[in-house]
Design a protein around this motif. Structure first.
Motif, PDB file in Angstrom:
ATOM      1  N   MET A   1      85.753  47.245 -10.623  1.00  0.00           N
ATOM      2  CA  MET A   1      85.522  45.805 -10.493  1.00  0.00           C
ATOM      3  C   MET A   1      85.206  45.197 -11.863  1.00  0.00           C
ATOM      4  SD  MET A   1      85.592  43.798  -7.920  1.00  0.00           S
ATOM      5  CE  MET A   1      85.549  42.028  -8.017  1.00  0.00           C
ATOM      6  N   ALA A 154      64.964  35.855   0.737  1.00  0.00           N
ATOM      7  CA  ALA A 154      65.731  37.092   0.876  1.00  0.00           C
ATOM      8  C   ALA A 154      67.104  36.842   1.480  1.00  0.00           C
ATOM      9  CB  ALA A 154      64.964  38.094   1.738  1.00  0.00           C
ATOM     10  N   GLN A 183      74.218  46.978   9.586  1.00  0.00           N
ATOM     11  CA  GLN A 183      75.178  48.025   9.937  1.00  0.00           C
ATOM     12  C   GLN A 183      74.521  49.176  10.701  1.00  0.00           C
ATOM     13  OE1 GLN A 183      75.405  46.325   7.156  1.00  0.00           O
ATOM     14  NE2 GLN A 183      77.530  45.895   6.698  1.00  0.00           N
ATOM     15  N   ARG A 186      74.916  48.993  14.467  1.00  0.00           N
ATOM     16  CA  ARG A 186      76.198  48.639  15.090  1.00  0.00           C
ATOM     17  C   ARG A 186      76.918  49.835  15.691  1.00  0.00           C
ATOM     18  NH1 ARG A 186      79.923  47.541   9.714  1.00  0.00           N
ATOM     19  NH2 ARG A 186      80.225  49.721   9.162  1.00  0.00           N
TER      20      ARG A 186
ATOM     21  N   HIS B 119      64.859  42.916  -2.443  1.00  0.00           N
ATOM     22  CA  HIS B 119      63.781  42.369  -1.616  1.00  0.00           C
ATOM     23  C   HIS B 119      63.131  43.504  -0.835  1.00  0.00           C
ATOM     24  CE1 HIS B 119      61.762  39.023   0.399  1.00  0.00           C
ATOM     25  NE2 HIS B 119      61.868  39.710   1.511  1.00  0.00           N
ATOM     26  N   ARG B 167      65.681  46.575  -0.013  1.00  0.00           N
ATOM     27  CA  ARG B 167      67.112  46.282   0.119  1.00  0.00           C
ATOM     28  C   ARG B 167      67.616  45.688  -1.188  1.00  0.00           C
ATOM     29  NH1 ARG B 167      69.824  44.940   5.311  1.00  0.00           N
ATOM     30  NH2 ARG B 167      71.928  44.356   4.796  1.00  0.00           N
ATOM     31  N   ALA B 172      80.412  41.461  -6.829  1.00  0.00           N
ATOM     32  CA  ALA B 172      81.167  40.870  -7.935  1.00  0.00           C
ATOM     33  C   ALA B 172      82.514  40.416  -7.394  1.00  0.00           C
ATOM     34  CB  ALA B 172      81.361  41.878  -9.056  1.00  0.00           C
ATOM     35  N   LYS B 190      87.083  41.210  -4.365  1.00  0.00           N
ATOM     36  CA  LYS B 190      85.610  41.220  -4.321  1.00  0.00           C
ATOM     37  C   LYS B 190      85.089  42.592  -3.932  1.00  0.00           C
ATOM     38  CE  LYS B 190      81.871  38.757  -1.941  1.00  0.00           C
ATOM     39  NZ  LYS B 190      81.555  37.743  -0.906  1.00  0.00           N
ATOM     40  N   HIS B 191      83.979  42.921  -4.521  1.00  0.00           N
ATOM     41  CA  HIS B 191      83.261  44.116  -4.075  1.00  0.00           C
ATOM     42  C   HIS B 191      81.815  43.727  -3.857  1.00  0.00           C
ATOM     43  CE1 HIS B 191      80.795  47.787  -4.770  1.00  0.00           C
ATOM     44  NE2 HIS B 191      81.615  48.202  -3.829  1.00  0.00           N
ATOM     45  N   TYR B 194      75.217  46.967  -0.456  1.00  0.00           N
ATOM     46  CA  TYR B 194      73.760  47.046  -0.585  1.00  0.00           C
ATOM     47  C   TYR B 194      73.300  48.490  -0.503  1.00  0.00           C
ATOM     48  CZ  TYR B 194      73.488  47.496   4.571  1.00  0.00           C
ATOM     49  OH  TYR B 194      73.645  47.914   5.873  1.00  0.00           O
ATOM     50  N   ARG B 196      69.829  50.398   0.950  1.00  0.00           N
ATOM     51  CA  ARG B 196      68.629  50.147   1.740  1.00  0.00           C
ATOM     52  C   ARG B 196      67.862  51.467   1.830  1.00  0.00           C
ATOM     53  NH1 ARG B 196      68.053  49.808   7.570  1.00  0.00           N
ATOM     54  NH2 ARG B 196      66.366  48.401   8.125  1.00  0.00           N
ATOM     55  N   GLU B 230      70.375  54.233   3.163  1.00  0.00           N
ATOM     56  CA  GLU B 230      71.690  53.739   3.559  1.00  0.00           C
ATOM     57  C   GLU B 230      72.381  53.032   2.395  1.00  0.00           C
ATOM     58  OE1 GLU B 230      69.905  52.570   7.974  1.00  0.00           O
ATOM     59  OE2 GLU B 230      70.528  51.003   6.577  1.00  0.00           O
ATOM     60  N   MET B 232      75.980  50.527   1.767  1.00  0.00           N
ATOM     61  CA  MET B 232      77.172  49.871   2.295  1.00  0.00           C
ATOM     62  C   MET B 232      77.979  49.367   1.102  1.00  0.00           C
ATOM     63  SD  MET B 232      78.908  46.880   2.921  1.00  0.00           S
ATOM     64  CE  MET B 232      77.844  45.460   2.896  1.00  0.00           C
ATOM     65  N   ARG B 234      81.686  47.391   0.258  1.00  0.00           N
ATOM     66  CA  ARG B 234      82.799  46.691   0.912  1.00  0.00           C
ATOM     67  C   ARG B 234      83.738  46.135  -0.153  1.00  0.00           C
ATOM     68  NH1 ARG B 234      80.321  43.142   5.063  1.00  0.00           N
ATOM     69  NH2 ARG B 234      79.249  42.306   3.253  1.00  0.00           N
ATOM     70  N   GLU B 256      85.094  48.420   4.640  1.00  0.00           N
ATOM     71  CA  GLU B 256      83.654  48.538   4.435  1.00  0.00           C
ATOM     72  C   GLU B 256      83.205  49.946   4.827  1.00  0.00           C
ATOM     73  OE1 GLU B 256      81.220  45.540   6.506  1.00  0.00           O
ATOM     74  OE2 GLU B 256      80.046  47.253   7.178  1.00  0.00           O
ATOM     75  N   PHE B 258      79.990  52.382   5.377  1.00  0.00           N
ATOM     76  CA  PHE B 258      78.542  52.475   5.548  1.00  0.00           C
ATOM     77  C   PHE B 258      78.155  53.949   5.638  1.00  0.00           C
ATOM     78  CE2 PHE B 258      74.953  52.893   8.530  1.00  0.00           C
ATOM     79  CZ  PHE B 258      73.992  52.201   7.840  1.00  0.00           C
TER      80      PHE B 258
END
Lengths: 270, 711
Positions: A1, A154, A183, A186, B119, B167, B172, B190-191, B194, B196, B230, B232, B234, B256, B258
């Motif tokens: 990217m 947030a 996620q 889900r 956060h 998180r 970008a 786009k990429h 997150y 967590r 975790e 993720m 995308r 995406e 996860f």
């Protein structure tokens, strides 16, 4: 990217300067509206002449004054240029358009628009401040004991809501808005709690709630509206018609902890 | 804390010396170093989480969350060149646990942007404070049920862990603008994603035979420190075009991924707990591999295609989207059971059109179709089957939704007012597989309040009145009724009203008020008894629900003097929910012709919870270079969760009612030292009073000083 981004920026410079910005932009207007024109020239609309957006300006130029004030652009005027913008292509079917809003009510054409009203200052995010200046009922929900952390900065209203579209032209399922961030719940779950698979908002109010975990009703009311309690598992002595104590009633998910779905337990306990 | 804070203050001021970055044409910005001191009292355990910090966690330099200090820097840099290049860099920080930033570069040809945010939430730590063995009535020592002991003994396995979830979001995007693509199209890549991490408090209950010997019932109900790890990621691509201006076309696609690295948590941990070992309780190898709150890795692929065309007097839009959610990791139980695929496939389609049939009349119609299909392996071994008792309750194979509607709006020429009316219909069809095990047990539709079809209609009126400059009135009443109910979450009939008005005077004073009502009733779903010994249908026990949501509010924003601006707002929300408390003599799926089942309405119950919020704020330009501000807000929630029999039982716990207040008070001042330097300070005080869970009550003080350097 990062490589893509670097190539894009370098490429942009390599292509050279775009058509020079008209030095004459707003020349006639600048004599009276110098701060607005100065901000305008630095902004994204810097090479767009004032008259492109402010229609009916002839009378104002001939006879400047508040009585001949040119009109602000409506959405159609903005879409004259923003026609190739995928995020705004369904604006005409959006709830905001149906409510008679114009782009300029949220967007400043010279500089980014800031919300007015000190009550909205409780939100850290600028976009959310703008939303809250009209949606005051929703703003109040963010002060409830359980709420999405919008006030805390947030998350932002526009993280979930597309102000340029509406449910009518949405291609996201009812749970997909929530699971684009959540996620972990889900699945796919081998054993689903089917109403959860249908719509998160059957149980949760995403803005705020006086109940824990954004629940629309406190437990046990939320669960008991759909479920009967089996005496054989929930009542004292497992006896029919025996009392069910507060320990069992206070928090159904204390036992049924996999309420969103389980990998192997029908009773959603783990 | 205080001595260290003074040290922090010195360091903070050392950053305020201008760096020599003088103003450059087109370059502007603000650098704002800040120092914050905070102190919390009460409201939870110091080593864990404070209620007031549940969404807004402050972390000190010294690793404490109860009192401490931190320094941070807000930054805003903007460059705008006359040749069309512009650049923006922003950062906002409130210590290590709460910060965000973005950058953006734009030219007429491309746009490049990026963002990050971090956060920390400790709301999961508040859950821990409410664990069953920590609140009155949370467990029931008198429960002597043979064959069950779910709510007798609760076992806390968390060992005093500190619960928090961090998180970190990032993203970008590169956009190629129409100027580079023949003024016909745009492209974006786009990429985002997150990470967590942290841990939360989670509870679970083992099955009746999962623990053996050694008082197994007393070990089944447990709470533990659940790890969270975790990520993720995308990748998305978007392409939009308007060939020759004939129509607009857009494609958006994403993949995406996860990944949950903390998924391999099984019941085995409980078998090795000291209390379990001491009691001599054991667990079989088959039970040890059962996952506890398994979070699978998954991949989501989406494609969306949209078209729109605008004519002189009409507009059309159509879209088709599909997504596939696939499970990438499986539990030992699933692997043993040959559960090789977890897959949810969704399709969505819409077609909308609007036309101005008369100069003042606009009509609109739309149709939406959605289909969610569960394509996961089924049946799977012995753990997921419709022919074995307690291996499936109900499976939602697919959910098909069709929604369509028509509306018309009258907008007289030259008027800014409008009057509209609309109708819409929604039909949901659910494809179920019911358990029908060989022993004659299994759930039947008549034992559930969840049905295979929902059909509802809604008519609405929407009025927008702008009778005079500055006055806006909106009124939207609607009525909805259902021919077929899908569940108590639907409504047999619902009356809704939204009304709001705002008025702005010539002097800029704004008055606004709103009222909203949603009155939802449902009385046509019932549980049906099975008579013994024939199994024939017996009497019915209806579930009757009514939910009335009221909300109202008023606000005023006024310039009291040319130098004083004030605002006042008050809101009230009431949730009134009535329902029936129904029990059955056995589990619904366990009814057999020989055993039958009897449902019983124990009592009716009603929950009414009111929430009131109040906000006051004032800004005073005390001098040319001095601005003083103050604000106060109150949020109060009070009400009962139940009445009657349920209220009596919940009376032994903290959970029968809601009764809490949150007060927030702040004072601030901004002093313009020079045209480039502004010194500001703010003191804020928050107090949470919980009259049901007193241990959550507490206060927080924070002082923040900042020096903004503008150039």
């Amino acid at each position: 990217m990062l490589v893509w981004a670097s190539l894009a920026v370098l490429g942009s410079f390599a292509l050279g300067a775009p058509p020079a910005r008209a030095e004459a932009v707003g020349t006639a207007c600048a004599s009276c509206h110098e701060p607005a024109v100065a901000a305008h020239l630095k902004g994204k609309h810097g090479k767009v002449d004032c008259l492109s957006c402010h229609a009916k300006a002839d009378a104002h130029l001939a006879n400047p004054g508040p009585d001949t004030k040119p009109s602000l652009p409506d959405a159609t005027a903005c879409q004259t240029c923003h026609v190739k913008d995928a995020r705004r292509m369904n604006w005409q079917f959006s709830d905001h358009a149906k409510g008679g809003l114009a782009c300029v009510q949220c967007h400043g054409n010279h500089t980014p628009k800031a919300a007015k009203g000190s009550e909205t200052a409780r939100l850290k995010d600028g976009a959310s401040q703008l939303c809250a200046s009209c949606h005051k009922d929703v703003l109040a929900r963010f002060s409830m004991p359980s709420h999405h952390p919008v006030k805390e900065g947030a998350v932002s209203c526009v993280g979930c809501h597309d102000p340029h579209a509406g449910k009518q032209v949405s291609l996201a399922g009812k749970t997909e808005k929530c699971t684009q961030c959540h996620q972990a719940i889900r699945g796919p779950h081998a054993l689903e709690h089917p109403p959860v698979s249908e719509d998160c908002m059957g149980c949760h109010n995403p803005h705020g709630s006086p109940n824990r975990k954004l629940l629309v009703q406190a437990q046990p009311a939320l669960c008991l509206q759909c479920h009967s309690l089996a005496d054989i598992r929930h009542s004292v002595g497992a006896a029919a018609n025996a009392r069910v104590t507060g320990a069992a009633l206070r928090n159904c998910t204390a036992c049924h902890g996999a309420i969103h779905g389980s990998a192997s337990d029908q009773h959603l306990r783990f | 804390m205080r001595i260290k804070s003074f040290l922090s203050l010195l360091v903070s001021f050392s950053m305020l010396v201008p760096t020599g970055a003088g103003a450059v044409e087109g370059l502007s910005g603000t650098l704002t170093p800040k120092l914050s001191l905070f102190d919390y009292t009460g409201g939870g355990k110091a080593e864990r989480a404070h209620f007031l910090q549940r969404y807004d966690y402050a972390k000190s330099w010294f690793g404490q969350n109860i009192s401490g200090a931190y320094m941070d820097l807000d930054l805003s840099l903007a460059y705008s060149g006359l040749t069309g290049h512009s650049f923006l860099l922003e950062r906002r920080g409130e210590g290590l646990s709460d910060q965000s930033g973005l950058f953006r570069y734009d030219s007429d040809y491309v746009g490049v942007s990026g963002m990050y945010g971090h956060h920390r939430s400790v709301a999961v730590g508040v859950d821990y404070l409410l664990r069953p063995n920590n609140v009155p009535g949370g467990t029931d020592a008198s429960y002597t049920g043979t064959g069950s002991g779910y709510v007798a003994t609760f076992n806390d396995d968390s060992d005093g862990a500190f619960f928090r979830v961090d998180r970190t979001n990032y993203g970008a995007e590169v956009k190629v603008k129409p100027a580079l693509l023949g003024d016909m199209a745009s492209l974006s890549v786009k990429h985002d994603g997150y990470r967590r991490t942290g841990n939360s408090y989670a509870t679970w209950t083992a099955g009746g035979s999962d623990f053996t010997i050694g008082a197994p019932q007393s070990h089944r109900w447990r709470g533990y420190n659940r790890p969270i790890e975790e990520t993720m990621n995308r990748g998305s691509i978007g392409f939009a075009a308007s060939p020759m201006g004939w129509f607009q076309f857009a494609y958006d696609g994403s993949v995406e991924k996860f990944v949950s690295r903390a998924q391999n948590f099984t019941m085995a941990y409980a078998a090795s707990r000291p209390s379990v070992l001491a009691a001599g309780a054991t667990m079989t190898a088959g039970n040890r591999i059962k996952p506890v709150h398994f979070v699978p890795d998954s991949t989501l692929t989406t494609h969306a295609l949209r078209l729109s065309r605008t004519f002189k007097n009409s507009a059309w839009a159509a879209g088709y989207g599909m997504s596939v959610l696939g499970q990438d990791s499986f539990t030992p139980v699933q692997i043993t059971g040959a559960y090789g695929e977890g897959k949810i496939a969704s399709k969505n389609l819409f077609l909308s059109g609007k036309a101005r049939v008369l100069p003042a009349l606009e009509t609109e119609g739309y149709i939406k179709y959605g289909n969610r299909r569960n394509d996961s392996t089924f049946p799977a071994g012995t753990f997921l089957t419709a022919t074995t008792d307690q291996k499936l309750d109900l499976r939602l194979n697919d959910l098909k939704t069709v929604e369509y509607g028509l509306s018309a709006a009258l907008r007289p020429a030259g008027s800014r007012s409008s009057l509209g009316a609309g109708w819409k219909r929604e039909n949901k069809k659910r494809g179920f597989t019911y358990n029908n095990s060989a022993g004659g047990t299994g759930i039947l539709p008549k034992r559930m309040l969840y049905t295979e079809e929902s059909v509802s209609d809604e008519v609405s009126v929407k009025g927008v009145l702008r009778p005079t400059e500055g006055l806006d009135i909106r009124l939207t009443p609607s009525y909805q009724w259902s021919d077929k109910l899908g569940s108590p979450l639907d409504s047999k009939e619902s009356v809704n009203l939204k009304a709001d008005a705002s008025y702005m005077t010539d002097g800029g004073t704004v008055f606004a008020a709103y009222y909203a009502l949603k009155d939802k009733r449902n009385d046509s779903l019932s549980f049906t008894n099975a008579n013994t010994p024939t199994g024939a249908d017996g009497s019915q026990t209806p579930q009757t629900t009514r939910n009335v949501l009221n909300s109202a509010g008023a606000s005023m924003s006024v310039a009291c003097t040319p130098k004083v601006n004030s605002s006042l707002s008050a809101d009230w929300m009431q949730n009134d929910f009535q329902y029936a408390y129904i029990t059955s003599n056995r589990r619904r799926y366990a009814a057999t012709p020989a055993g039958g089942i009897v449902f019983r309405r124990r009592d009716g119950s009603r929950s009414i919870i009111d929430t009131t919020t109040l906000g006051l704020a004032t800004d005073w330009q005390a001098a040319d270079s001095l601005k003083v501000s103050g604000s106060y807000s109150l949020s109060r929630s009070k009400g009962n969760v139940a009445t009657g029999l349920l209220a009596t039982e919940l009376g032994s716990t903290n959970d029968g009612a809601v009764d809490n207040d949150t007060h927030s008070l702040s004072f601030g001042a901004e002093y313009g030292m020079t045209s480039a330097l502004t010194l500001s300070g703010q003191y804020s005080f928050d107090h949470y009073q919980d009259n049901r869970n007193a241990f959550l009550s507490g206060s927080g003080h924070a002082v923040t000083t900042a020096l903004a350097y503008k150039f």
